[in-house]
Design a protein around this motif. Structure first.
Motif, PDB file in Angstrom:
ATOM      1  N   ASP A  20       0.835  -1.201   0.000  1.00 15.34           N
ATOM      2  CA  ASP A  20       0.000   0.000   0.000  1.00 15.34           C
ATOM      3  C   ASP A  20       0.870   1.252   0.000  1.00 15.34           C
ATOM      4  O   ASP A  20       1.640   1.483   0.931  1.00 15.34           O
ATOM      5  N   ILE A  21       0.740   2.050  -1.048  1.00 14.45           N
ATOM      6  CA  ILE A  21       1.523   3.292  -1.112  1.00 14.45           C
ATOM      7  C   ILE A  21       0.631   4.528  -0.946  1.00 14.45           C
ATOM      8  O   ILE A  21       1.127   5.646  -0.883  1.00 14.45           O
ATOM      9  N   LYS A  22      -0.691   4.315  -0.848  1.00 14.29           N
ATOM     10  CA  LYS A  22      -1.612   5.443  -0.716  1.00 14.29           C
ATOM     11  C   LYS A  22      -1.527   6.095   0.657  1.00 14.29           C
ATOM     12  O   LYS A  22      -1.565   7.309   0.779  1.00 14.29           O
ATOM     13  N   ASN A  23      -1.441   5.262   1.697  1.00 12.72           N
ATOM     14  CA  ASN A  23      -1.364   5.789   3.055  1.00 12.72           C
ATOM     15  C   ASN A  23      -0.290   5.002   3.810  1.00 12.72           C
ATOM     16  O   ASN A  23      -0.602   4.171   4.666  1.00 12.72           O
ATOM     17  N   PRO A  24       0.988   5.252   3.476  1.00 11.02           N
ATOM     18  CA  PRO A  24       2.065   4.421   4.017  1.00 11.02           C
ATOM     19  C   PRO A  24       2.178   4.414   5.537  1.00 11.02           C
ATOM     20  O   PRO A  24       2.418   3.359   6.123  1.00 11.02           O
ATOM     21  N   GLU A  25       1.973   5.550   6.169  1.00  7.99           N
ATOM     22  CA  GLU A  25       2.119   5.579   7.629  1.00  7.99           C
ATOM     23  C   GLU A  25       1.081   4.682   8.301  1.00  7.99           C
ATOM     24  O   GLU A  25       1.404   3.892   9.184  1.00  7.99           O
ATOM     25  N   LYS A  26      -0.164   4.795   7.845  1.00  9.68           N
ATOM     26  CA  LYS A  26      -1.234   3.961   8.412  1.00  9.68           C
ATOM     27  C   LYS A  26      -0.953   2.482   8.113  1.00  9.68           C
ATOM     28  O   LYS A  26      -1.092   1.633   8.998  1.00  9.68           O
ATOM     29  N   SER A  27      -0.548   2.188   6.878  1.00 14.66           N
ATOM     30  CA  SER A  27      -0.267   0.796   6.495  1.00 14.66           C
ATOM     31  C   SER A  27       0.874   0.216   7.312  1.00 14.66           C
ATOM     32  O   SER A  27       0.808  -0.932   7.743  1.00 14.66           O
ATOM     33  N   LEU A  28       1.912   0.988   7.526  1.00 18.69           N
ATOM     34  CA  LEU A  28       3.055   0.500   8.306  1.00 18.69           C
ATOM     35  C   LEU A  28       2.654   0.249   9.753  1.00 18.69           C
ATOM     36  O   LEU A  28       3.089  -0.733  10.358  1.00 18.69           O
ATOM     37  N   ASN A  29       1.829   1.134  10.300  1.00 17.32           N
ATOM     38  CA  ASN A  29       1.337   0.928  11.669  1.00 17.32           C
ATOM     39  C   ASN A  29       0.512  -0.355  11.767  1.00 17.32           C
ATOM     40  O   ASN A  29       0.687  -1.146  12.694  1.00 17.32           O
ATOM     41  N   CYS A  30      -0.385  -0.558  10.809  1.00 20.57           N
ATOM     42  CA  CYS A  30      -1.201  -1.778  10.795  1.00 20.57           C
ATOM     43  C   CYS A  30      -0.320  -2.996  10.567  1.00 20.57           C
ATOM     44  O   CYS A  30      -0.506  -4.031  11.213  1.00 20.57           O
ATOM     45  N   LEU A  31       0.625  -2.868   9.665  1.00 18.55           N
ATOM     46  CA  LEU A  31       1.512  -3.974   9.327  1.00 18.55           C
ATOM     47  C   LEU A  31       2.292  -4.447  10.539  1.00 18.55           C
ATOM     48  O   LEU A  31       2.380  -5.653  10.802  1.00 18.55           O
ATOM     49  N   GLU A  32       2.813  -3.515  11.274  1.00 16.31           N
ATOM     50  CA  GLU A  32       3.594  -3.851  12.477  1.00 16.31           C
ATOM     51  C   GLU A  32       2.769  -4.711  13.426  1.00 16.31           C
ATOM     52  O   GLU A  32       3.237  -5.710  13.945  1.00 16.31           O
ATOM     53  N   GLU A  33       1.507  -4.356  13.617  1.00 17.21           N
ATOM     54  CA  GLU A  33       0.642  -5.103  14.536  1.00 17.21           C
ATOM     55  C   GLU A  33       0.169  -6.423  13.927  1.00 17.21           C
ATOM     56  O   GLU A  33       0.199  -7.457  14.585  1.00 17.21           O
ATOM     57  N   GLU A  34      -0.274  -6.372  12.688  1.00 23.82           N
ATOM     58  CA  GLU A  34      -0.870  -7.557  12.071  1.00 23.82           C
ATOM     59  C   GLU A  34       0.162  -8.643  11.768  1.00 23.82           C
ATOM     60  O   GLU A  34      -0.137  -9.825  11.900  1.00 23.82           O
ATOM     61  N   LEU A  35       1.352  -8.250  11.370  1.00 22.36           N
ATOM     62  CA  LEU A  35       2.387  -9.252  11.107  1.00 22.36           C
ATOM     63  C   LEU A  35       2.744  -9.977  12.401  1.00 22.36           C
ATOM     64  O   LEU A  35       2.847 -11.201  12.429  1.00 22.36           O
ATOM     65  N   GLU A  36       2.890  -9.224  13.477  1.00 26.83           N
ATOM     66  CA  GLU A  36       3.211  -9.849  14.761  1.00 26.83           C
ATOM     67  C   GLU A  36       2.099 -10.814  15.191  1.00 26.83           C
ATOM     68  O   GLU A  36       2.369 -11.947  15.602  1.00 26.83           O
ATOM     69  N   ALA A  37       0.849 -10.375  15.087  1.00 27.38           N
ATOM     70  CA  ALA A  37      -0.282 -11.239  15.476  1.00 27.38           C
ATOM     71  C   ALA A  37      -0.331 -12.487  14.595  1.00 27.38           C
ATOM     72  O   ALA A  37      -0.582 -13.596  15.084  1.00 27.38           O
ATOM     73  N   HIS A  38      -0.061 -12.323  13.305  1.00 28.54           N
ATOM     74  CA  HIS A  38      -0.072 -13.458  12.383  1.00 28.54           C
ATOM     75  C   HIS A  38       1.020 -14.467  12.743  1.00 28.54           C
ATOM     76  O   HIS A  38       0.772 -15.675  12.773  1.00 28.54           O
ATOM     77  N   ILE A  39       2.189 -13.983  13.043  1.00 25.25           N
ATOM     78  CA  ILE A  39       3.298 -14.876  13.412  1.00 25.25           C
ATOM     79  C   ILE A  39       2.963 -15.627  14.694  1.00 25.25           C
ATOM     80  O   ILE A  39       3.185 -16.836  14.801  1.00 25.25           O
ATOM     81  N   ARG A  40       2.416 -14.936  15.666  1.00 25.99           N
ATOM     82  CA  ARG A  40       2.033 -15.588  16.927  1.00 25.99           C
ATOM     83  C   ARG A  40       1.003 -16.694  16.659  1.00 25.99           C
ATOM     84  O   ARG A  40       1.088 -17.780  17.226  1.00 25.99           O
ATOM     85  N   PHE A  41       0.034 -16.419  15.782  1.00 26.04           N
ATOM     86  CA  PHE A  41      -0.970 -17.426  15.423  1.00 26.04           C
ATOM     87  C   PHE A  41      -0.301 -18.633  14.765  1.00 26.04           C
ATOM     88  O   PHE A  41      -0.583 -19.781  15.140  1.00 26.04           O
ATOM     89  N   GLU A  42       0.560 -18.402  13.801  1.00 23.74           N
ATOM     90  CA  GLU A  42       1.206 -19.530  13.127  1.00 23.74           C
ATOM     91  C   GLU A  42       2.048 -20.350  14.095  1.00 23.74           C
ATOM     92  O   GLU A  42       2.015 -21.574  14.076  1.00 23.74           O
TER      93      GLU A  42
END
Length: 154
Positions: free
Chosen positions: A93-115
């Motif tokens: 996502d290049i439209k709203n990079p700051e928001k995407s990076l903030n979401c990414l930081e949280e969602e990637l961590e949660a995804h890894i914990r789930f896996e």
């Protein structure tokens, strides 16, 4: 506070768990970058590099060799694939990079914990020795990329 016992990971899945560790570090580095008010462009460049060198090959390996061990319509696999799609969109996502990076930081961590805590445990339970040997063979030559050139998190 109850101390959690470490998960006993089968040797064949350990390289993927190590890659998960790098994903958790990625999330930590983004948090650190935000806390230090690092320019979004620098964080974006790092995310782009990490996606190409770590996430893309990792997701490809999981989807091709690990997830098929469980049934295609397994709810855990469906969830993992849905999360993979969401995480890919956030990385791109290049439209709203700051928001995407903030979401990414949280969602990637949660995804890894789930896996790590749920999905890999289930896969480990049902995988045959032949399947695990094949995974081990495939992952024995996982490349480790050089460190990123801009350690903004230090």
């Amino acid at each position: 506070m109850e101390k959690k016992k470490p998960i006993k990971r089968h040797k064949a899945l350990q390289p993927l768990s190590r890659q998960h560790h790098f994903g958790l570090l990625f999330s930590w580095k983004l948090r650190k970058g935000f806390s230090k008010n690092i320019a979004t462009e620098r964080l974006q460049e790092y995310a782009k590099w990490f996606y190409e060198h770590e996430i893309k090959p990792h997701f490809r390996e999981e989807e091709k060799y690990i997830f098929p061990i469980l049934e295609k319509d397994n709810e855990l696999i469906e969830r993992a694939l849905k999360e993979h799609r969401r995480i890919k969109r956030l990385f791109n996502d290049i439209k709203n990079p700051e928001k995407s990076l903030n979401c990414l930081e949280e969602e990637l961590e949660a995804h890894i914990r789930f896996e790590e805590r749920v999905l890999f445990n289930e896969i480990q339970k049902v995988a045959t020795e032949t399947q695990l040997e094949k995974i081990e063979e495939i992952h024995s030559d996982i490349e480790k990329y050089s460190d990123y050139h801009d350690p903004f998190w230090e």
